[in-house]
Design a protein around this motif. Structure first.
Motif, PDB file in Angstrom:
ATOM      1  N   PRO A  22      64.676   2.905  31.981  1.00 27.87           N
ATOM      2  CA  PRO A  22      65.850   3.229  32.798  1.00 27.87           C
ATOM      3  C   PRO A  22      65.676   4.609  33.426  1.00 27.87           C
ATOM      4  N   SER A  23      66.426   4.898  34.462  1.00 28.22           N
ATOM      5  CA  SER A  23      66.322   6.189  35.126  1.00 28.22           C
ATOM      6  C   SER A  23      66.844   7.308  34.223  1.00 28.22           C
ATOM      7  N   GLU A  24      66.484   8.527  34.570  1.00 27.47           N
ATOM      8  CA  GLU A  24      66.952   9.674  33.797  1.00 27.47           C
ATOM      9  C   GLU A  24      68.466   9.665  33.669  1.00 27.47           C
ATOM     10  N   GLN A  25      69.126   9.424  34.774  1.00 24.00           N
ATOM     11  CA  GLN A  25      70.585   9.451  34.783  1.00 24.00           C
ATOM     12  C   GLN A  25      71.180   8.442  33.812  1.00 24.00           C
ATOM     13  N   SER A  26      70.661   7.204  33.854  1.00 25.60           N
ATOM     14  CA  SER A  26      71.270   6.191  33.005  1.00 25.60           C
ATOM     15  C   SER A  26      70.957   6.441  31.531  1.00 25.60           C
ATOM     16  N   LEU A  27      69.737   6.941  31.250  1.00 27.42           N
ATOM     17  CA  LEU A  27      69.424   7.295  29.864  1.00 27.42           C
ATOM     18  C   LEU A  27      70.343   8.408  29.387  1.00 27.42           C
ATOM     19  N   ALA A  28      70.547   9.399  30.242  1.00 26.58           N
ATOM     20  CA  ALA A  28      71.405  10.519  29.871  1.00 26.58           C
ATOM     21  C   ALA A  28      72.819  10.039  29.561  1.00 26.58           C
ATOM     22  N   LYS A  29      73.326   9.180  30.415  1.00 29.70           N
ATOM     23  CA  LYS A  29      74.670   8.656  30.223  1.00 29.70           C
ATOM     24  C   LYS A  29      74.758   7.873  28.912  1.00 29.70           C
ATOM     25  N   GLU A  30      73.776   7.003  28.698  1.00 28.50           N
ATOM     26  CA  GLU A  30      73.788   6.160  27.505  1.00 28.50           C
ATOM     27  C   GLU A  30      73.722   6.992  26.225  1.00 28.50           C
ATOM     28  N   LEU A  31      72.891   8.042  26.252  1.00 30.49           N
ATOM     29  CA  LEU A  31      72.682   8.832  25.038  1.00 30.49           C
ATOM     30  C   LEU A  31      73.693   9.970  24.920  1.00 30.49           C
ATOM     31  N   THR A  82      56.830  20.549   3.538  1.00 33.88           N
ATOM     32  CA  THR A  82      57.408  20.507   4.886  1.00 33.88           C
ATOM     33  C   THR A  82      58.541  21.506   5.016  1.00 33.88           C
ATOM     34  N   GLU A  83      58.665  22.033   6.243  1.00 33.02           N
ATOM     35  CA  GLU A  83      59.710  23.010   6.518  1.00 33.02           C
ATOM     36  C   GLU A  83      61.083  22.343   6.533  1.00 33.02           C
ATOM     37  N   THR A  84      62.051  23.021   5.974  1.00 34.48           N
ATOM     38  CA  THR A  84      63.429  22.589   6.153  1.00 34.48           C
ATOM     39  C   THR A  84      63.906  23.164   7.476  1.00 34.48           C
ATOM     40  N   PRO A  85      64.193  22.315   8.433  1.00 31.18           N
ATOM     41  CA  PRO A  85      64.494  22.845   9.763  1.00 31.18           C
ATOM     42  C   PRO A  85      65.769  23.687   9.749  1.00 31.18           C
ATOM     43  N   GLY A  86      66.873  23.103   9.245  1.00 28.99           N
ATOM     44  CA  GLY A  86      68.118  23.861   9.240  1.00 28.99           C
ATOM     45  C   GLY A  86      68.727  23.922  10.621  1.00 28.99           C
ATOM     46  N   TYR A  87      67.923  23.520  11.601  1.00 25.66           N
ATOM     47  CA  TYR A  87      68.402  23.512  12.976  1.00 25.66           C
ATOM     48  C   TYR A  87      67.575  22.510  13.732  1.00 25.66           C
ATOM     49  N   ARG A  88      68.224  21.627  14.392  1.00 26.57           N
ATOM     50  CA  ARG A  88      67.530  20.509  15.026  1.00 26.57           C
ATOM     51  C   ARG A  88      68.034  20.379  16.452  1.00 26.57           C
ATOM     52  N   PRO A  89      67.215  20.827  17.418  1.00 24.73           N
ATOM     53  CA  PRO A  89      67.683  20.774  18.802  1.00 24.73           C
ATOM     54  C   PRO A  89      68.010  19.340  19.225  1.00 24.73           C
ATOM     55  N   LEU A  90      68.886  19.254  20.170  1.00 20.59           N
ATOM     56  CA  LEU A  90      69.312  17.954  20.680  1.00 20.59           C
ATOM     57  C   LEU A  90      68.131  17.160  21.213  1.00 20.59           C
ATOM     58  N   TYR A  91      67.245  17.836  21.915  1.00 22.81           N
ATOM     59  CA  TYR A  91      66.155  17.091  22.540  1.00 22.81           C
ATOM     60  C   TYR A  91      65.222  16.486  21.506  1.00 22.81           C
ATOM     61  N   ARG A  92      65.171  17.080  20.287  1.00 25.56           N
ATOM     62  CA  ARG A  92      64.371  16.496  19.222  1.00 25.56           C
ATOM     63  C   ARG A  92      64.918  15.140  18.810  1.00 25.56           C
ATOM     64  N   GLN A  93      66.245  15.045  18.742  1.00 24.52           N
ATOM     65  CA  GLN A  93      66.857  13.761  18.382  1.00 24.52           C
ATOM     66  C   GLN A  93      66.601  12.735  19.479  1.00 24.52           C
ATOM     67  N   VAL A  94      66.764  13.156  20.715  1.00 23.90           N
ATOM     68  CA  VAL A  94      66.510  12.242  21.837  1.00 23.90           C
ATOM     69  C   VAL A  94      65.052  11.797  21.810  1.00 23.90           C
ATOM     70  N   TYR A  95      64.162  12.738  21.528  1.00 21.41           N
ATOM     71  CA  TYR A  95      62.740  12.424  21.436  1.00 21.41           C
ATOM     72  C   TYR A  95      62.495  11.321  20.402  1.00 21.41           C
ATOM     73  N   ASP A  96      63.050  11.516  19.223  1.00 19.34           N
ATOM     74  CA  ASP A  96      62.842  10.524  18.162  1.00 19.34           C
ATOM     75  C   ASP A  96      63.386   9.159  18.557  1.00 19.34           C
ATOM     76  N   THR A 106      68.220  17.372  29.610  1.00 17.89           N
ATOM     77  CA  THR A 106      67.701  17.152  28.261  1.00 17.89           C
ATOM     78  C   THR A 106      66.818  15.919  28.220  1.00 17.89           C
ATOM     79  N   VAL A 107      67.252  14.845  28.871  1.00 19.80           N
ATOM     80  CA  VAL A 107      66.415  13.649  28.950  1.00 19.80           C
ATOM     81  C   VAL A 107      65.101  13.980  29.645  1.00 19.80           C
ATOM     82  N   ARG A 108      65.198  14.735  30.712  1.00 24.60           N
ATOM     83  CA  ARG A 108      63.986  15.105  31.456  1.00 24.60           C
ATOM     84  C   ARG A 108      62.988  15.846  30.582  1.00 24.60           C
ATOM     85  N   LYS A 109      63.487  16.769  29.796  1.00 25.87           N
ATOM     86  CA  LYS A 109      62.602  17.526  28.906  1.00 25.87           C
ATOM     87  C   LYS A 109      61.827  16.593  27.986  1.00 25.87           C
ATOM     88  N   VAL A 110      62.512  15.586  27.462  1.00 25.73           N
ATOM     89  CA  VAL A 110      61.865  14.641  26.552  1.00 25.73           C
ATOM     90  C   VAL A 110      60.861  13.761  27.304  1.00 25.73           C
TER      91      VAL A 110
END
Lengths: 239, 239
Positions: free
Chosen positions: A34-43, A2-16, A49-53
């Motif tokens: 929950p709505s995009e707004q409330s998820l964004a606030k919570e996270l 497996t690849e060592t990422p070395g860089y992990r975009p924010l949206y990947r963490q939100v995705y997981d 970024t939430v929308r992308k996920v």
DNA sequence: AAGTGGTCTAGACCACGTC
DNA sequence: ACGTGGTCTAGACCACTTC
């Protein structure tokens, strides 16, 4: 490996995070998130970024979005699961809806081929479901379905299986089937095919060998379908 | 009938503009497009809107993006086109690369079935290419390919067809094949199959009926492939 | 260092569905 | 009128490639 990422975009963490919540049943199928707004606030991220996920999960058919209403856990309803993975149709024609007929369920030790196909241990047990399906009242298709027993405990105690097992996997076991790998080939009808599908021995039969994968790439089900090839085709659109 | 949109997002207009430029050959396959910023400036929209369109076209495999380098017209190279739409493989195994062998090209009036399948006029002409392909040196597959003559003028004058016609359509005629609809069924080998594929009459044959669509949903090609079914499968992953 | 695509933000406004 | 997802903008910074 497996690849060592070395860089992990924010949206990947939100995705997981969101995938884990869905998999662990934080919301039931059909329920709204929950709505995009409330998820964004919570996270602690922006709405974009939430929308992308959420868009990515919608593309994977794990969520559904409805403008003006909300974001929902996709339901593998009978209808939808059927049309998503059931590829048998009339030549040039519309999809067909098969009816189930005879059905048998048993639990037994996994055979070597099954252990290899499903990545199982030496002493693993499997549930085997065999059933015949009708199209326009005629037997058209015979399926042999093998699932590791430990991921669907108690399934053999059910009175009857639903027409689409994938909705059962989702609602009762939290397993989302997101992809299938299928291999299709032609064979000649055997004596068993003659008995089950009412076709002459030696007539052409389409055999579909399917491996179903869950969201975590787990091998959930091995299914071999034998289909009579008069007036039926396996239809797929590639993009 | 068709929907009256009543509302047309900006990115849809940008999408149409860029698709038209690509189709009309504003850039050659492999060539790079202007940067997001310069496209945005030229079209009078924001970079984000251009990005949305370029991402969509990349998903459609019409463009390729390389971080730090640029955005390129995707090339239907031999290798890539082959693995994208050629679905024959060994059971459970890796993809196979077929070699071409005998080949015949002729131009003739379209038959009724061909006119219906390809939406052609009564007096339309078609190019028919028939060829046999080898796998591991053995004849394995016979194809009958029908293309409307007016969209590939002069194709019959070529000395030999490339292994993948789709790259030829793209480079010589500006036609991008973006989707195929395939119907697969089983048949028994005929005397012709015996002669061409060296299989016994009555052995199982896989028949693949493919309609290829261009970016503008135009029906470009009808292809019927007959494949010997011993040791070969039609493999596809559905998501 | 410069130029490209990739990520992320904050905010505005639009279209849709419900109340 | 309100809340939702859908579109669009302007700007910042990051990662990758090339010079």
């Amino acid at each position: 490996m497996t690849e060592t990422p070395g860089y992990r975009p924010l949206y990947r963490q939100v995705y997981d995070i969101l995938v884990n919540r869905v998999v662990q049943g934080a919301w039931r199928p059909g329920e709204s998130l929950p709505s995009e707004q409330s998820l964004a606030k919570e996270l602690g991220v922006s709405q974009g970024t939430v929308r992308k996920v959420l868009d990515a999960l919608t593309a994977e058919k794990l969520l559904e979005r409805r403008q003006g209403k909300g974001t929902y856990i996709a339901e593998h309803t009978q209808e939808r699961a059927l049309f998503r993975f059931f590829k048998i149709s009339r030549p040039g024609g519309a999809r067909l809806k098969p009816e189930r007929t005879s059905e048998a369920v048993k639990v037994r030790a996994a055979r070597a081929a099954e252990r290899a196909k499903l990545d199982l241990d030496r002493d693993a047990r499997v549930v085997e479901i065999t059933r015949t399906r009708l199209i326009d009242g005629q037997p058209a298709l015979h399926e042999s379905i093998v699932v590791p027993a430990h991921i669907v405990p108690g399934i053999e105690k059910r009175a009857a299986m639903p027409n689409t097992l994938y909705s059962l996997y989702q609602t009762d076991y939290g397993i989302n089937i997101v992809a299938t790998h299928e291999e299709v080939h032609a064979e000649l009808a055997s004596a068993a095919d003659q008995r089950i599908l009412s076709v002459a021995v030696g007539s052409p039969i389409l055999v579909i060998d399917r491996l179903a994968l869950s969201l975590q790439e787990r091998k959930v089900e091995w299914r071999v379908s034998r289909v009579r090839s008069d007036g039926l085709v396996y239809a797929v659109t590639l993009t």
